[in-house]
Design a protein around this motif. Sequence first.
Motif, PDB file in Angstrom:
ATOM      1  N   VAL A 193     -55.352 -28.883 -25.761  1.00  0.00           N
ATOM      2  CA  VAL A 193     -56.091 -28.672 -24.510  1.00  0.00           C
ATOM      3  C   VAL A 193     -55.604 -27.446 -23.728  1.00  0.00           C
ATOM      4  O   VAL A 193     -56.068 -27.199 -22.613  1.00  0.00           O
ATOM      5  CB  VAL A 193     -56.052 -29.900 -23.563  1.00  0.00           C
ATOM      6  N   VAL A 194     -54.686 -26.673 -24.336  1.00  0.00           N
ATOM      7  CA  VAL A 194     -54.138 -25.535 -23.594  1.00  0.00           C
ATOM      8  C   VAL A 194     -55.236 -24.583 -23.122  1.00  0.00           C
ATOM      9  O   VAL A 194     -55.296 -24.221 -21.944  1.00  0.00           O
ATOM     10  CB  VAL A 194     -53.083 -24.789 -24.430  1.00  0.00           C
ATOM     11  N   THR A 195     -56.143 -24.213 -24.016  1.00  0.00           N
ATOM     12  CA  THR A 195     -57.177 -23.251 -23.634  1.00  0.00           C
ATOM     13  C   THR A 195     -58.067 -23.820 -22.532  1.00  0.00           C
ATOM     14  O   THR A 195     -58.283 -23.193 -21.493  1.00  0.00           O
ATOM     15  CB  THR A 195     -58.039 -22.881 -24.857  1.00  0.00           C
ATOM     16  N   ILE A 196     -58.556 -25.036 -22.756  1.00  0.00           N
ATOM     17  CA  ILE A 196     -59.421 -25.664 -21.744  1.00  0.00           C
ATOM     18  C   ILE A 196     -58.664 -25.815 -20.435  1.00  0.00           C
ATOM     19  O   ILE A 196     -59.178 -25.498 -19.355  1.00  0.00           O
ATOM     20  CB  ILE A 196     -59.885 -27.063 -22.220  1.00  0.00           C
ATOM     21  N   GLY A 197     -57.425 -26.267 -20.547  1.00  0.00           N
ATOM     22  CA  GLY A 197     -56.631 -26.527 -19.349  1.00  0.00           C
ATOM     23  C   GLY A 197     -56.441 -25.272 -18.527  1.00  0.00           C
ATOM     24  O   GLY A 197     -56.641 -25.278 -17.311  1.00  0.00           O
ATOM     25  N   ILE A 198     -56.059 -24.188 -19.186  1.00  0.00           N
ATOM     26  CA  ILE A 198     -55.786 -22.952 -18.453  1.00  0.00           C
ATOM     27  C   ILE A 198     -57.057 -22.436 -17.782  1.00  0.00           C
ATOM     28  O   ILE A 198     -57.070 -22.102 -16.593  1.00  0.00           O
ATOM     29  CB  ILE A 198     -55.192 -21.893 -19.406  1.00  0.00           C
ATOM     30  N   VAL A 199     -58.139 -22.410 -18.536  1.00  0.00           N
ATOM     31  CA  VAL A 199     -59.374 -21.858 -17.967  1.00  0.00           C
ATOM     32  C   VAL A 199     -59.925 -22.764 -16.859  1.00  0.00           C
ATOM     33  O   VAL A 199     -60.520 -22.289 -15.891  1.00  0.00           O
ATOM     34  CB  VAL A 199     -60.417 -21.616 -19.078  1.00  0.00           C
ATOM     35  N   SER A 200     -59.667 -24.068 -16.962  1.00  0.00           N
ATOM     36  CA  SER A 200     -60.153 -24.992 -15.934  1.00  0.00           C
ATOM     37  C   SER A 200     -59.581 -24.673 -14.558  1.00  0.00           C
ATOM     38  O   SER A 200     -60.223 -24.922 -13.536  1.00  0.00           O
ATOM     39  CB  SER A 200     -59.777 -26.436 -16.265  1.00  0.00           C
ATOM     40  N   LEU A 204     -49.446 -23.052 -14.667  1.00  0.00           N
ATOM     41  CA  LEU A 204     -50.695 -22.656 -14.012  1.00  0.00           C
ATOM     42  C   LEU A 204     -51.291 -23.811 -13.215  1.00  0.00           C
ATOM     43  O   LEU A 204     -51.850 -23.615 -12.137  1.00  0.00           O
ATOM     44  CB  LEU A 204     -51.692 -22.132 -15.043  1.00  0.00           C
ATOM     45  N   PHE A 205     -51.161 -25.021 -13.764  1.00  0.00           N
ATOM     46  CA  PHE A 205     -51.632 -26.193 -13.000  1.00  0.00           C
ATOM     47  C   PHE A 205     -50.938 -26.240 -11.642  1.00  0.00           C
ATOM     48  O   PHE A 205     -51.559 -26.455 -10.600  1.00  0.00           O
ATOM     49  CB  PHE A 205     -51.325 -27.496 -13.752  1.00  0.00           C
ATOM     50  N   ILE A 206     -49.627 -26.036 -11.691  1.00  0.00           N
ATOM     51  CA  ILE A 206     -48.865 -26.126 -10.439  1.00  0.00           C
ATOM     52  C   ILE A 206     -49.276 -24.997  -9.485  1.00  0.00           C
ATOM     53  O   ILE A 206     -49.559 -25.228  -8.300  1.00  0.00           O
ATOM     54  CB  ILE A 206     -47.349 -26.074 -10.722  1.00  0.00           C
TER      55      ILE A 206
END
Lengths: 317, 502
Positions: free
Chosen positions: A45-52, A170-172
């Motif tokens: 999910v790294v790609t989806i997560g980062i772009v989200s 990036l989430f943080i």
Amino acid sequence: MNSLKKILLGEQGLVVIFAAAFVIVSIFVPNFLSERNMLGLLQSVVTIGIVSCTMMFCLASRDFDLSVGSTVAFSGMIAVMVSNASGSILLGLLAALLAGGAVGLFNGVVIAKFRINALITTLATMQIVRGLALIASDGRAVGINDPNFYQLALSRIFTIPTPIWIMILLFIVFGFVLNRTVFGKNTLAIGGNPEASRLAGVNVVRMRIWIFALQGFVCAIAGILLASRITSGQPNAATGLELSVISACVLGGVSLAGGRAAMTGVIVGVLIMGIAENVMNLLNIQAFYQYVVRGCILLIAVLLDNLRSTAAGRGRV
Amino acid sequence: MMAFLEFRTISKSYPGVQALSDISFAVEKGVVHGLMGENGAGKSTLIRILSGDQSADTGSILIEGEEQNYRSARDAFHAGVIVIHQELQLVPELTVAENLWLGRFPGKAGIIDSRTLVETVRTKLEEIGIDVDPNAKVSTLSIGARQMVEIAKAVMLEARVIALDEPTSSLSSRESEILFSLIEKLKSNGTIILYVSHRLDEIFRLCDSLTVLRDGKLAAHHLKVADTTRDQIISEMVGREISNIWGWRERPLGDVRLDVRSLSGPKLRNPINFSVRKGEILGLFGLIGAGRSEMARLLYGADNRHQGSVSIDGVAISPNNPKAAINAGMVFCPEDRKFDGIVQGRSIEENITISSRRHFSPFGILSPKKEAALADRFIAKLRVRTPSRKQDIINLSGGNQQKVILGRGLSEQGVKVLVIDEPTRGIDVGAKSEIYEILYELAASGIAIIVISSELPEVMGISDRIIVMCQGRVAADIPRSDFDERNILTAALPDKNAAGTI
Ligand SMILES: Nc1ncnc2c1ncn2[C@@H]1O[C@H](COP(=O)(O)OP(=O)(O)OP(=O)(O)O)[C@@H](O)[C@H]1O
Ligand SMILES: [Mg+2]
């Protein structure tokens, strides 16, 4: 019945759904809970997560970005080609970040300054940028010359792969930006009521341009990590990414009507998307069915968005 | 006489708010019944329950002795109840005629008979006396005209009960007159009118009976409005006496603060000149469409100007950019709170601090404590009725939303010029006099204030000077010593001979 509905549609509703789904899946799907599978899931999910992270800002300000998949592929491609040509990975990464940022900036300027509908604009750039990636590589995958490039994705910090750390970071960062900065609050205000925000002194045009530019930049980070993981620049990488990312965001409570977003929600949305895919893989479900499931998730996400806004009294005009 | 419409022990709560508790009263046939109360007292909630838009927690509504248990606005509509809400409900992109027929277009097989559509509406509008083109898109109409269209819709549907929630708050006095005669006509046909307003004049003029709500409870029920007094109603509403609602006092005025030179824009072709001094409250009066709001928007840069200059303390502010105006010390509270004011989906706190938060956010990082303190200060100062500053602004009553928008302007730092468009629209008597006090306080500190209002008594009550606008021009500039209702109205009327008709 009513209280159940309240919980499910409330602030923490998604977390509840997620926890329940997680428990059920852990019990019924063999190997799901193993460390290996958990890390694999997160890595997937790294790609989806980062772009989200940035899509959240885009949607929260009532905008929309379909060009993210193409931008990820394009900037990954640039990273690989520039590092190959110059012999410097650093230069490659810089070029990729610039390229991604430039695509975003272009989107932002066209949408905010020339007031062209975001859906149409990004539909166009989605094609253009994908085309550029194909032209640059002549339609073929471009292999990475310097093996150090692989290390971006392969290296681990405290046994956890670097890309996962980057995603968490990036989430943080974006969670902080959304909740604790003027930029974040202004984004939400624009989504709530653009005209009122403008009159209250928010520079709406500049904000929107920034959001798109940031989106492009973050897509480049995702593109670099993706290229490193698949050890090449693929012009066809990340097709359909935009839909997964938007699904994850909407599932995570980001309102398509703008004005509502939460980082925790988006993280859970991303994980739900990841788990669904992961479980289907573990259960050996054919790839064709996975499209159907992904479509259904998107529908459910939008339905939830709708129910949530009615419950929140937005139906009341 | 038999009660035609009856509310029985109605209660309704929202999270953290008891909006209505145990409300019972009855209204007779062919009567205009007033509903008054402070902002957040529960008037709109009661109306929403009547319209089926919301359901009561307990209690029932009876029409002609028959218990109604409709569950949606559609059911209410079939029972003959039509509600005209505080926030208008027309579809902006459809024409007037289409809006009036919406949901039951005339025609066959899905093809709209556009002749019938337009002609029936034209006849109806003429009959009622509303001067609006049936083919005009609603988005092109003024707020006042939209309101009239809504009322025409209720008439067309032959409603048994029409509830009007603050109908005149956006109407000019001429439009109000049309509305009043319309209400009289409907009343003589036996229709019940439920009339919510903060304006006592209207209540005394129109209503036969009256209910006063306070904090969601029934504070008083008057079978005959004529037997009560204004002061009595006010004290029933607010719980205390208000002797002089304007409370104007003489203030020393300073040098010129705001100077406007040959300002013009797309909707304001004639160049406008005027200035406002430090500590002065300038009232801008005019009929709807006189160009007051347009001028305010030009001043602030909300709309693009053609030419002219606006300067504060001798320094010209850069045009067409609200942010630059704010930085130069000008704050503007827009007239249309739904479209230009509230940021839906966001909290009261964020709505108050949206422009001022940058001052206490080093490097763009917010400080939640200061934000909360600022929000709480204005919630208290303006007495916004809410369980918490985190409440979504959309959940506030109309008047309380208005207070939040005012709080937004007042919370900005370094204000030199304050431009407020219809600041007390939808605000109750008690809160009004508090807002005036705040304005006097600000003026005394040297701020130049421009107040736009369609309520002549208000403009005359609080201004040091009045500029009357008419058809996009300054028609008169009158100092307080020369205030005279008749002169001001005469100046405001485009056709000077028609002055006697208002
Ligand atoms: N959807 C909602 N969620 C939470 N609270 C609500 C909601 N709708 C109304 N309220 C609260 O119920 C109370 C009554 O509101 P209502 O709109 O009936 O007031 P009102 O008498 O019409 O006031 P105004 O004169 O300002 O229009 C207010 O305190 C308001 O904040
Ligand atoms: Mg109300």
